[in-house]
Design an enzyme around this catalytic site. Structure first.
Site, PDB file in Angstrom:
ATOM      1  N   TYR A  37       0.861  -1.190   0.000  1.00  0.00           N
ATOM      2  CA  TYR A  37       0.000   0.000   0.000  1.00  0.00           C
ATOM      3  C   TYR A  37       0.895   1.236   0.000  1.00  0.00           C
ATOM      4  CZ  TYR A  37      -3.170   3.645   1.553  1.00  0.00           C
ATOM      5  OH  TYR A  37      -3.896   4.810   1.637  1.00  0.00           O
TER       6      TYR A  37
ATOM      7  N   GLU B 116      -3.452   7.592  -4.064  1.00  0.00           N
ATOM      8  CA  GLU B 116      -3.347   6.283  -3.434  1.00  0.00           C
ATOM      9  C   GLU B 116      -3.069   5.198  -4.470  1.00  0.00           C
ATOM     10  OE1 GLU B 116      -6.016   4.550   0.041  1.00  0.00           O
ATOM     11  OE2 GLU B 116      -6.961   4.233  -1.892  1.00  0.00           O
TER      12      GLU B 116
END
Ligand code: GDP
Ligand code: MN
Length: 394
Positions: free
Chosen positions: A109, A194
């Site tokens: 992530y 993101e």
């Protein structure tokens, strides 16, 4: 403003962040015609909506042949996709991204945000990729690293080292990605970028497999290229209408519609409603120079929310004259069949004229002395009434 995954990837690619080849299609026929341009044994067909959680919801489909690609496209397009980030009705899929597949070794992530508390940018990274980061933060916070970047210093080698060490990734490869992400973030006035997941392939390459970008609306005027990416079908209809008419509107969870002038008064009004035991359905600031039309458009927007069971108009006249508001309320009542109770508080510039306009008209409004009185009146008028149940528990 948010944009789609494939658009975010276009931007990332310009900044040297590795992404896989892909193309966007609007129908199964188009998929049939174009899919062979993607030279890959395994292809991924991904629903393009402005919401995450598509993987778990069936919006990301692996396909091994042209037939399977067409089938997957047909399955997704034109239908709602319900994920944990959409409304219970879901979001209609209007286009899908057909992308090369890859052999995933591990998923990470990575995100970059504007950190308002610390007045800096913060990279957030975790080896627990492909999952809901909020969930990771709850269950294993030690798996997340936060690296603050002072904007006057910029991204430096030691930032890259810290993140690479934490993720146990090659520094050179990660540097390319972090630099690309950082430059595009600052160039384009992004507020959230993101990549989840960032993957390490079995061939030892780092690739951004998913991408999400949110832009600072107040800076969009200097990014016409980004504005081109706007997809109105993905945005809240009422908010889009409000922006077009110069009204500041934010939808909330309650059932009392508020029409107020000035952001500070709008916040105070929401507090007053809460104190009186109610819940505001929205924040609506008509501003200091609203016209009669803007006020009645404000009413239209409020009433298009099915949860609204009462309206509180709270105006402190200054530059904004109370009689303009009163005329707007009368126009709205004449144009629309308003079935919910309305409480109006007018104070300040031209308040008397405004009150006279209201009392001369035959519309049914209850007048309030001040803000607290108005909040109490509207809350007691609507009681604990819930307009619909469908929005509960969202
Ligand atoms: P999201 O669920 O909306 O965040 O959509 P993502 O783009 O993150 O995709 C969800 C998951 O699909 C990823 O975490 C991957 O595990 C999987 N996925 C996406 N692309 C590929 C691919 O090319 N190959 C394989 N094997 N899996 C993929
Ligand atoms: Mn994702």
């Amino acid at each position: 403003m948010n944009i789609h995954e494939y658009q975010s990837k276009e931007i990332l690619k310009e900044y040297g962040v590795p992404v896989l080849n892909g193309l966007i299609v609007f129908s199964a026929e188009e998929a049939k015609k174009k899919a062979e341009l993607i030279k890959s044994d395994i292809v991924v067909v991904k629903a393009q909506i402005h919401a995450g959680g598509r993987g778990k919801a069936g919006g990301v489909i692996l396909a091994k042949s042209l037939d399977e690609i067409v089938e997957a496209t047909d399955k997704l397009i034109g239908k709602p996709l319900v994920t944990h980030q959409t409304s219970p009705e879901g979001q209609i899929v209007r286009k899908v991204y057909i992308e090369e597949g890859c052999n995933i070794e591990s998923e990470f992530y990575l995100s970059l945000i504007v950190n308002r508390k610390k007045s800096c940018f913060t990279f957030i990274a975790s080896p627990a990729g492909g999952m809901d980061i909020e969930e990771v933060a709850k269950t294993s916070p030690e798996d997340i690293i936060y690296v603050d970047i002072d904007p006057s210093v910029g991204l430096k080698a030691y930032h890259v080292y810290r993140i690479a060490n934490f993720l146990n990734l090659d520094k050179k490869a990660l540097k390319v990605i972090l630099e690309g992400v950082y430059s595009c973030f600052t160039d384009k006035d992004i507020s959230l970028l993101e990549i989840n997941p960032l993957v390490l392939t079995k061939e030892a390459k780092l690739v951004a497999l998913d991408a999400k970008m949110g832009f600072d609306d107040n800076a969009l005027y200097r990014h016409p290229d980004i504005l081109e990416y706007k997809d109105e079908s993905e945005e809240d209809k009422e908010e889009t209408k409000a922006i077009k008419h110069g009204l500041a509107y934010v939808k909330l969870d309650g059932n009392i519609g508020c029409l107020v002038n000035g952001a500070g008064l709008a916040m105070a009004t929401m507090d007053a409603i809460h104190l009186a035991g109610g819940a505001p359905a929205n924040f609506l600031d008509v501003g200091g120079s609203a016209s009669v039309e803007m006020v009645s458009t404000g009413f239209e927007i409020l009433l298009s929310n099915p949860k609204v069971v009462g309206i509180f108009v709270n105006i402190f006249g200054g530059i904004m004259k109370c009689d303009t508001i009163a005329e707007g309320v009368v126009k709205a009542a004449n144009d629309m069949d308003i079935k919910v109770p309305i409480v109006v508080r007018l104070q300040g510039a031209n308040a008397e004229i405004g009150l006279e306009i209201l009392s001369k008209s035959d519309i049914n409004v209850m007048l309030a002395e001040d803000m607290d009185d108005g909040a109490e009146k509207i809350v007691s008028l609507v009681g604990n009434k819930e307009a619909t149940n469908e929005h509960l528990g969202r």
